[in-house]
Design an enzyme around this catalytic site. Structure first.
Site, PDB file in Angstrom:
ATOM      1  N   ASP A 117       0.843  -1.193   0.000  1.00  0.00           N
ATOM      2  CA  ASP A 117       0.000   0.000   0.000  1.00  0.00           C
ATOM      3  C   ASP A 117       0.888   1.257   0.000  1.00  0.00           C
ATOM      4  OD1 ASP A 117      -2.309   1.501   0.139  1.00  0.00           O
ATOM      5  OD2 ASP A 117      -3.159   0.388   1.818  1.00  0.00           O
ATOM      6  N   ASP A 140     -10.561   3.280  -3.450  1.00  0.00           N
ATOM      7  CA  ASP A 140     -11.053   2.032  -2.864  1.00  0.00           C
ATOM      8  C   ASP A 140     -12.535   1.806  -3.195  1.00  0.00           C
ATOM      9  OD1 ASP A 140      -8.582   2.028  -1.754  1.00  0.00           O
ATOM     10  OD2 ASP A 140      -9.256   2.268   0.325  1.00  0.00           O
TER      11      ASP A 140
HETATM   12  O1  A2G Z   1      -5.695   0.961   2.692  1.00  0.00           O
HETATM   13  C1  A2G Z   1      -5.812   1.621   1.438  1.00  0.00           C
HETATM   14  O2  A2G Z   1      -6.925   2.481   1.445  1.00  0.00           O
HETATM   15  C2  A2G Z   1      -5.904   0.581   0.332  1.00  0.00           C
HETATM   16  N1  A2G Z   1      -6.001   1.263  -0.950  1.00  0.00           N
HETATM   17  C3  A2G Z   1      -7.076  -0.352   0.624  1.00  0.00           C
HETATM   18  O3  A2G Z   1      -7.194  -1.305  -0.394  1.00  0.00           O
HETATM   19  C4  A2G Z   1      -6.852  -1.031   1.953  1.00  0.00           C
HETATM   20  O4  A2G Z   1      -5.713  -1.853   1.867  1.00  0.00           O
HETATM   21  C5  A2G Z   1      -6.687   0.007   3.045  1.00  0.00           C
HETATM   22  C6  A2G Z   1      -6.248  -0.623   4.356  1.00  0.00           C
HETATM   23  O5  A2G Z   1      -6.028   0.338   5.342  1.00  0.00           O
HETATM   24  C7  A2G Z   1      -5.120   1.035  -1.941  1.00  0.00           C
HETATM   25  O6  A2G Z   1      -4.285   0.156  -1.872  1.00  0.00           O
HETATM   26  C8  A2G Z   1      -5.200   1.912  -3.151  1.00  0.00           C
END
Ligand code: A2G
Length: 403
Positions: free
Chosen positions: A140, A201
């Site tokens: 992330d 997301d």
């Molecule tokens: O953190 C981010 O918002 C991620 N988004 C989501 O998928 C999730 O992993 C979240 C967890 O805190 C991206 O990876 C774009």
């Protein structure tokens, strides 16, 4: 990324959209992020026919780790929620014939405030994940800036490679840079990562699904060429089986994710998922379309007031066509077209057409025969087209030979 992995889009299960950062195992033991949750989903994937269809990854997302690294500077799981440790959990998943994925963040903290992977800890973390026998890493991008990411994401690729363990590499990087060139260089990205989140997301709503579909459609000229075997655009998880989508809307997500050659990670509760949701998620022909060996992402070829038509070129001159009615006025609408109008002219003898989601064969169609379908509001018809020409049955894969 040309590491031999993910030659077709990955399929599996990922907790984030459905289970979020629920760490409260005291009051909600069945749904908190814990080894029990992951194990029960692995059991389900193995028992309920998912694995055979290709759903093979069981992944962690945020909130699995302890708030501090261990005395040797390594990431460690929360001891109460993962008392057996991550290696034992990976072993369990592997014992079911499945693969195991983990999550970290290229930055000081994960999005929910757990320890992140900094430039200094990339090598340590890659080594730790390999020792735990992890098969995929989602990295992330919270709590860092563009220049840290530009160094960190490629550095992690090298670190993973150095471990000698095949670990598929999912990068959230582009989503943090707006997802579009020139800020995102998809040629370079395709050499670093196996898949990547481009956009925000997903949430549990039709609005969110439609928003994602529109964004991929509106930017397809830039995004479509980025995808291919070993390198996939990721429009985020499947929310089918949760609370926000109707049955017809669930079909839309599944059909469009197949057209987009998208990773199919379910973020739902496989212990209680409805038969209806399962029926959509376990559609063999749809999965066949999603997993096509050419790995060419589909494109939106037509847009009108109520309809969007999407088309994907498949192996051996087969095609998939999705006709979506995005009207919210409650009106099922007739749609009429023919193969020639859809630009499907390879085989002069015509094509066999199947309705993928209804699971019916519609018949043999000449290039100018009208195809009449009715599409429900916020619904879709997904067609699979197989040429009547002899090359269909050629044992020599015509297009693959040119790859
Ligand atoms: O953190 C981010 O918002 C991620 N988004 C989501 O998928 C999730 O992993 C979240 C967890 O805190 C991206 O990876 C774009």
């Amino acid at each position: 990324l040309d590491n031999g992995l993910l030659r077709t889009p990955p399929m599996g299960w990922l907790p984030w959209e459905r289970f979020r950062c629920n760490t409260d195992c005291k009051t909600d033991p069945g749904n908190c992020i814990s080894e029990n949750l992951i194990k029960s989903m692995a059991d389900k994937l193995a028992e309920d026919g998912w694995k055979e269809l290709g759903y093979e990854y069981v992944n962690l997302d945020d909130c699995w780790s302890a708030k501090e690294r261990d005395s040797q500077g390594r990431l460690q799981p929360d001891p109460n929620r993962f008392p057996s440790g991550i290696k034992a959990l990976a072993d369990y998943v592997h014992s079911k014939g499945l693969k195991f994925g983990i999550y970290s963040d290229m930055g000081n903290y994960t999005c929910n405030g757990y320890p992140g992977t900094t430039l200094d800890t990339i090598d340590t973390d890659a080594k730790t994940f390999a020792e735990w026998e992890v098969d995929m890493l989602k990295l992330d991008g919270c709590y860092s800036n563009s220049s840290v990411k530009a160094i960190g994401y490629p550095k992690m690729r090298i670190a993973l490679n150095k471990t000698g363990r095949p670990i598929a590499y999912s990068c959230s990087w582009p989503a943090y840079e707006g997802g579009l060139p020139p800020k995102v260089n998809y040629t370079v990205l395709g050499e670093i990562c196996n898949l990547w989140r481009n956009f925000g997301d997903i949430q549990d709503s039709w609005e969110s699904v439609l928003n994602i579909i529109e964004w991929y459609g509106n930017n397809q000229d830039k995004l479509q060429p980025a995808a291919g075997p070993g390198r996939w655009n990721d429009p985020d998880t499947l929310i089918i089986g949760n609370f926000g989508l109707s049955y017809e809307q669930s079909k839309v997500q599944m059909a469009l994710w197949a057209i987009l050659a998208a990773p199919l990670f379910m973020s739902s509760d496989l212990r209680t998922i409805s038969e209806d949701a399962k029926y959509i998620l376990q559609n063999k022909l749809l999965i066949y379309i999603n997993q096509d060996s050419l790995g060419i992402q589909g494109q939106r070829i037509m847009q009108s007031r109520h309809f969007e038509v999407w088309k994907r070129i498949l192996f051996n001159r087969q095609f998939a066509i999705a006709v979506m009615n995005n009207g919210t006025d409650g009106m099922p609408r007739p749609f009429a077209s023919n193969l020639a109008l859809l630009g499907i002219l390879d085989c002069k003898e015509g094509y066999k057409i199947y309705d993928v989601l209804e699971q019916v064969f519609l018949g043999d169609f000449a290039l100018d025969t009208t195809i009449n379908i009715e599409v429900t509001p916020t619904g879709v018809v997904l067609l699979f087209l197989r040429p009547l020409c002899s090359f269909t049955y050629s044992t020599k894969p015509i297009l693959r030979a040119q790859e």
